[in-house]
Design a protein around this motif. Sequence first.
Motif, PDB file in Angstrom:
ATOM      1  N   TYR A 191     -67.362 -30.397  15.831  1.00  0.00           N
ATOM      2  CA  TYR A 191     -66.911 -29.006  16.012  1.00  0.00           C
ATOM      3  C   TYR A 191     -65.385 -28.949  15.971  1.00  0.00           C
ATOM      4  CZ  TYR A 191     -71.354 -26.762  17.373  1.00  0.00           C
ATOM      5  OH  TYR A 191     -72.611 -26.225  17.381  1.00  0.00           O
ATOM      6  N   HIS A 192     -64.848 -27.912  15.324  1.00  0.00           N
ATOM      7  CA  HIS A 192     -63.405 -27.733  15.244  1.00  0.00           C
ATOM      8  C   HIS A 192     -62.843 -27.295  16.593  1.00  0.00           C
ATOM      9  CE1 HIS A 192     -63.919 -26.857  10.658  1.00  0.00           C
ATOM     10  NE2 HIS A 192     -64.014 -28.153  10.952  1.00  0.00           N
ATOM     11  N   ILE A 193     -61.626 -27.673  16.848  1.00  0.00           N
ATOM     12  CA  ILE A 193     -60.927 -27.297  18.074  1.00  0.00           C
ATOM     13  C   ILE A 193     -59.799 -26.331  17.715  1.00  0.00           C
ATOM     14  CG2 ILE A 193     -59.490 -28.106  19.984  1.00  0.00           C
ATOM     15  CD1 ILE A 193     -62.337 -28.980  20.299  1.00  0.00           C
ATOM     16  N   ARG A 194     -59.778 -25.190  18.384  1.00  0.00           N
ATOM     17  CA  ARG A 194     -58.729 -24.204  18.155  1.00  0.00           C
ATOM     18  C   ARG A 194     -57.899 -24.033  19.425  1.00  0.00           C
ATOM     19  NH1 ARG A 194     -57.538 -20.290  14.573  1.00  0.00           N
ATOM     20  NH2 ARG A 194     -59.531 -20.502  13.451  1.00  0.00           N
ATOM     21  N   ALA A 195     -56.617 -24.405  19.342  1.00  0.00           N
ATOM     22  CA  ALA A 195     -55.683 -24.153  20.441  1.00  0.00           C
ATOM     23  C   ALA A 195     -55.190 -22.710  20.358  1.00  0.00           C
ATOM     24  CB  ALA A 195     -54.512 -25.126  20.355  1.00  0.00           C
ATOM     25  N   ILE A 196     -54.342 -22.310  21.292  1.00  0.00           N
ATOM     26  CA  ILE A 196     -53.836 -20.938  21.314  1.00  0.00           C
ATOM     27  C   ILE A 196     -53.088 -20.604  20.030  1.00  0.00           C
ATOM     28  CG2 ILE A 196     -52.168 -19.403  22.471  1.00  0.00           C
ATOM     29  CD1 ILE A 196     -52.970 -20.849  25.085  1.00  0.00           C
ATOM     30  N   ASP A 197     -52.385 -21.591  19.454  1.00  0.00           N
ATOM     31  CA  ASP A 197     -51.548 -21.345  18.277  1.00  0.00           C
ATOM     32  C   ASP A 197     -52.057 -22.052  17.022  1.00  0.00           C
ATOM     33  OD1 ASP A 197     -51.031 -23.730  19.509  1.00  0.00           O
ATOM     34  OD2 ASP A 197     -48.883 -23.710  19.160  1.00  0.00           O
ATOM     35  N   GLY A 198     -53.357 -22.308  16.937  1.00  0.00           N
ATOM     36  CA  GLY A 198     -53.915 -22.839  15.705  1.00  0.00           C
ATOM     37  C   GLY A 198     -54.894 -23.974  15.904  1.00  0.00           C
ATOM     38  N   LEU A 229     -56.430 -27.753  15.602  1.00  0.00           N
ATOM     39  CA  LEU A 229     -55.722 -29.019  15.762  1.00  0.00           C
ATOM     40  C   LEU A 229     -56.610 -30.251  15.677  1.00  0.00           C
ATOM     41  CD1 LEU A 229     -56.461 -30.093  18.831  1.00  0.00           C
ATOM     42  CD2 LEU A 229     -54.747 -28.449  19.489  1.00  0.00           C
ATOM     43  N   GLY A 230     -57.894 -30.121  15.450  1.00  0.00           N
ATOM     44  CA  GLY A 230     -58.732 -31.307  15.378  1.00  0.00           C
ATOM     45  C   GLY A 230     -60.207 -30.973  15.507  1.00  0.00           C
ATOM     46  N   HIS A 231     -60.974 -31.994  15.875  1.00  0.00           N
ATOM     47  CA  HIS A 231     -62.413 -31.814  16.029  1.00  0.00           C
ATOM     48  C   HIS A 231     -62.916 -32.711  17.153  1.00  0.00           C
ATOM     49  CE1 HIS A 231     -62.044 -35.313  13.314  1.00  0.00           C
ATOM     50  NE2 HIS A 231     -63.115 -35.766  13.938  1.00  0.00           N
ATOM     51  N   ILE A 232     -64.096 -32.393  17.676  1.00  0.00           N
ATOM     52  CA  ILE A 232     -64.714 -33.216  18.719  1.00  0.00           C
ATOM     53  C   ILE A 232     -65.236 -34.498  18.087  1.00  0.00           C
ATOM     54  CG2 ILE A 232     -66.625 -33.399  20.357  1.00  0.00           C
ATOM     55  CD1 ILE A 232     -66.354 -30.428  20.904  1.00  0.00           C
ATOM     56  N   ASP A 233     -64.773 -35.628  18.605  1.00  0.00           N
ATOM     57  CA  ASP A 233     -65.167 -36.927  18.082  1.00  0.00           C
ATOM     58  C   ASP A 233     -66.178 -37.629  18.991  1.00  0.00           C
ATOM     59  OD1 ASP A 233     -64.709 -39.266  16.209  1.00  0.00           O
ATOM     60  OD2 ASP A 233     -64.120 -40.190  18.120  1.00  0.00           O
ATOM     61  N   ASP A 234     -66.157 -37.310  20.287  1.00  0.00           N
ATOM     62  CA  ASP A 234     -67.036 -37.989  21.239  1.00  0.00           C
ATOM     63  C   ASP A 234     -67.159 -37.120  22.483  1.00  0.00           C
ATOM     64  OD1 ASP A 234     -68.648 -39.920  22.390  1.00  0.00           O
ATOM     65  OD2 ASP A 234     -67.110 -41.484  22.450  1.00  0.00           O
ATOM     66  N   ILE A 235     -68.141 -37.441  23.302  1.00  0.00           N
ATOM     67  CA  ILE A 235     -68.354 -36.771  24.584  1.00  0.00           C
ATOM     68  C   ILE A 235     -68.480 -37.852  25.653  1.00  0.00           C
ATOM     69  CG2 ILE A 235     -70.109 -35.555  25.950  1.00  0.00           C
ATOM     70  CD1 ILE A 235     -70.519 -33.672  23.633  1.00  0.00           C
ATOM     71  N   TRP A 265     -55.985 -32.799  10.889  1.00  0.00           N
ATOM     72  CA  TRP A 265     -55.336 -31.499  10.964  1.00  0.00           C
ATOM     73  C   TRP A 265     -53.816 -31.570  11.059  1.00  0.00           C
ATOM     74  CZ3 TRP A 265     -58.185 -27.158  10.316  1.00  0.00           C
ATOM     75  CH2 TRP A 265     -59.577 -27.314  10.404  1.00  0.00           C
ATOM     76  N   LEU A 266     -53.299 -32.571  11.711  1.00  0.00           N
ATOM     77  CA  LEU A 266     -51.871 -32.592  12.013  1.00  0.00           C
ATOM     78  C   LEU A 266     -51.205 -33.824  11.412  1.00  0.00           C
ATOM     79  CD1 LEU A 266     -52.198 -31.560  15.750  1.00  0.00           C
ATOM     80  CD2 LEU A 266     -51.538 -30.087  13.867  1.00  0.00           C
ATOM     81  N   ARG A 298     -57.454 -23.374  26.217  1.00  0.00           N
ATOM     82  CA  ARG A 298     -56.367 -22.634  26.869  1.00  0.00           C
ATOM     83  C   ARG A 298     -55.094 -23.487  26.868  1.00  0.00           C
ATOM     84  NH1 ARG A 298     -57.417 -21.656  32.350  1.00  0.00           N
ATOM     85  NH2 ARG A 298     -59.062 -23.234  32.419  1.00  0.00           N
ATOM     86  N   LEU A 299     -54.813 -24.095  25.710  1.00  0.00           N
ATOM     87  CA  LEU A 299     -53.663 -24.984  25.579  1.00  0.00           C
ATOM     88  C   LEU A 299     -52.963 -24.733  24.247  1.00  0.00           C
ATOM     89  CD1 LEU A 299     -55.470 -28.266  26.691  1.00  0.00           C
ATOM     90  CD2 LEU A 299     -53.665 -27.134  28.002  1.00  0.00           C
ATOM     91  N   HIS A 300     -51.678 -25.077  24.182  1.00  0.00           N
ATOM     92  CA  HIS A 300     -50.922 -25.021  22.941  1.00  0.00           C
ATOM     93  C   HIS A 300     -50.993 -26.383  22.236  1.00  0.00           C
ATOM     94  CE1 HIS A 300     -49.037 -21.549  25.053  1.00  0.00           C
ATOM     95  NE2 HIS A 300     -48.999 -21.052  23.820  1.00  0.00           N
ATOM     96  N   THR A 301     -50.808 -26.371  20.916  1.00  0.00           N
ATOM     97  CA  THR A 301     -50.851 -27.616  20.153  1.00  0.00           C
ATOM     98  C   THR A 301     -49.757 -28.589  20.606  1.00  0.00           C
ATOM     99  OG1 THR A 301     -49.499 -26.577  18.431  1.00  0.00           O
ATOM    100  CG2 THR A 301     -51.882 -26.570  18.111  1.00  0.00           C
ATOM    101  N   GLU A 302     -48.618 -28.065  21.025  1.00  0.00           N
ATOM    102  CA  GLU A 302     -47.533 -28.935  21.467  1.00  0.00           C
ATOM    103  C   GLU A 302     -47.941 -29.734  22.701  1.00  0.00           C
ATOM    104  OE1 GLU A 302     -43.775 -30.700  21.130  1.00  0.00           O
ATOM    105  OE2 GLU A 302     -44.908 -29.420  19.745  1.00  0.00           O
ATOM    106  N   THR A 303     -48.747 -29.120  23.559  1.00  0.00           N
ATOM    107  CA  THR A 303     -49.235 -29.824  24.743  1.00  0.00           C
ATOM    108  C   THR A 303     -50.124 -30.994  24.336  1.00  0.00           C
ATOM    109  OG1 THR A 303     -49.195 -27.770  26.023  1.00  0.00           O
ATOM    110  CG2 THR A 303     -50.515 -29.570  26.899  1.00  0.00           C
ATOM    111  N   ILE A 304     -51.026 -30.767  23.370  1.00  0.00           N
ATOM    112  CA  ILE A 304     -51.896 -31.835  22.885  1.00  0.00           C
ATOM    113  C   ILE A 304     -51.064 -32.956  22.264  1.00  0.00           C
ATOM    114  CG2 ILE A 304     -53.842 -32.398  21.387  1.00  0.00           C
ATOM    115  CD1 ILE A 304     -54.552 -30.440  23.590  1.00  0.00           C
ATOM    116  N   LYS A 305     -50.033 -32.567  21.532  1.00  0.00           N
ATOM    117  CA  LYS A 305     -49.179 -33.551  20.868  1.00  0.00           C
ATOM    118  C   LYS A 305     -48.525 -34.503  21.870  1.00  0.00           C
ATOM    119  CE  LYS A 305     -45.350 -33.816  17.564  1.00  0.00           C
ATOM    120  NZ  LYS A 305     -44.428 -33.029  16.714  1.00  0.00           N
ATOM    121  N   LYS A 306     -48.173 -33.989  23.037  1.00  0.00           N
ATOM    122  CA  LYS A 306     -47.480 -34.786  24.045  1.00  0.00           C
ATOM    123  C   LYS A 306     -48.429 -35.469  25.028  1.00  0.00           C
ATOM    124  CE  LYS A 306     -43.327 -31.857  23.980  1.00  0.00           C
ATOM    125  NZ  LYS A 306     -42.497 -30.904  24.778  1.00  0.00           N
TER     126      LYS A 306
END
Length: 248
Positions: free
Chosen positions: A151-158, A160-166, A185-186, A212-220
Amino acid sequence: MKRSLKTLNGYTIKAQDGDKGKVKDFLFDEELWIVRYVEADFGGLFKNKRVLIPRFFLEKPEWDKEHFPVKLTQENIEACPDLDERMPVSREYEKQLSNFYKIDYYWPYGYTAPPTTTAIYPPRPLTPPTKIVSEQDLDTSLRSFKEVKGYHIRAIDGKLGHIDDIIVDDQDWQVVYVIVDTSNWLPWSKKVMLGINWLEEISYVDREVSLRLHTETIKKAPEYDANRPVELDYEKAIYDFFGSSLVK
């Protein structure tokens, strides 16, 4: 202990009287995101036999042998009601299965903490994402790990990836984390572990989850290492990192 469902796929089912069958998938309910069944293949060389083993009978997986012990005999499992390989698991079939195994239906009840002398982390109950698209004439509340993986992942600003595992906690088989892979994606590539509390909405029709996160948060964010166990210190560091970044 926290377990990767992707890793457990393919484990041999270890019944009380011998080894037979392979783990094929995991089914969790869409309301609480608790694993309700292990789906196993008990077929032979020329025939598939799809069977569901209720969570009530699951034991701790044996990592070194790649065995998944269950509190059932092979005869118990193979005699369970037939399940069509092509059809979703209906609520009516779940009732038949519960009656066959003489266990209570799980759906009248909310979350119940497992009996344990240690504190469960993250604290329960957790808040899974809200289902946002109504599916007509779908007589099931179960979702498949193999279905949600990708499944695709959508942050607040676009996106950024997909679910790889649970990741689940084998004390209560609660889904606690999803592993997000950003490589498609990035320009930077990493895997990140996210608590299900931070997933806001899910569309099973569009195959997409919003955060409920921005892509920059995921990046860091701290990078997830699949070769290391999910330990308490790492979990707390993840919660500390994302806790201040969530958009209300």
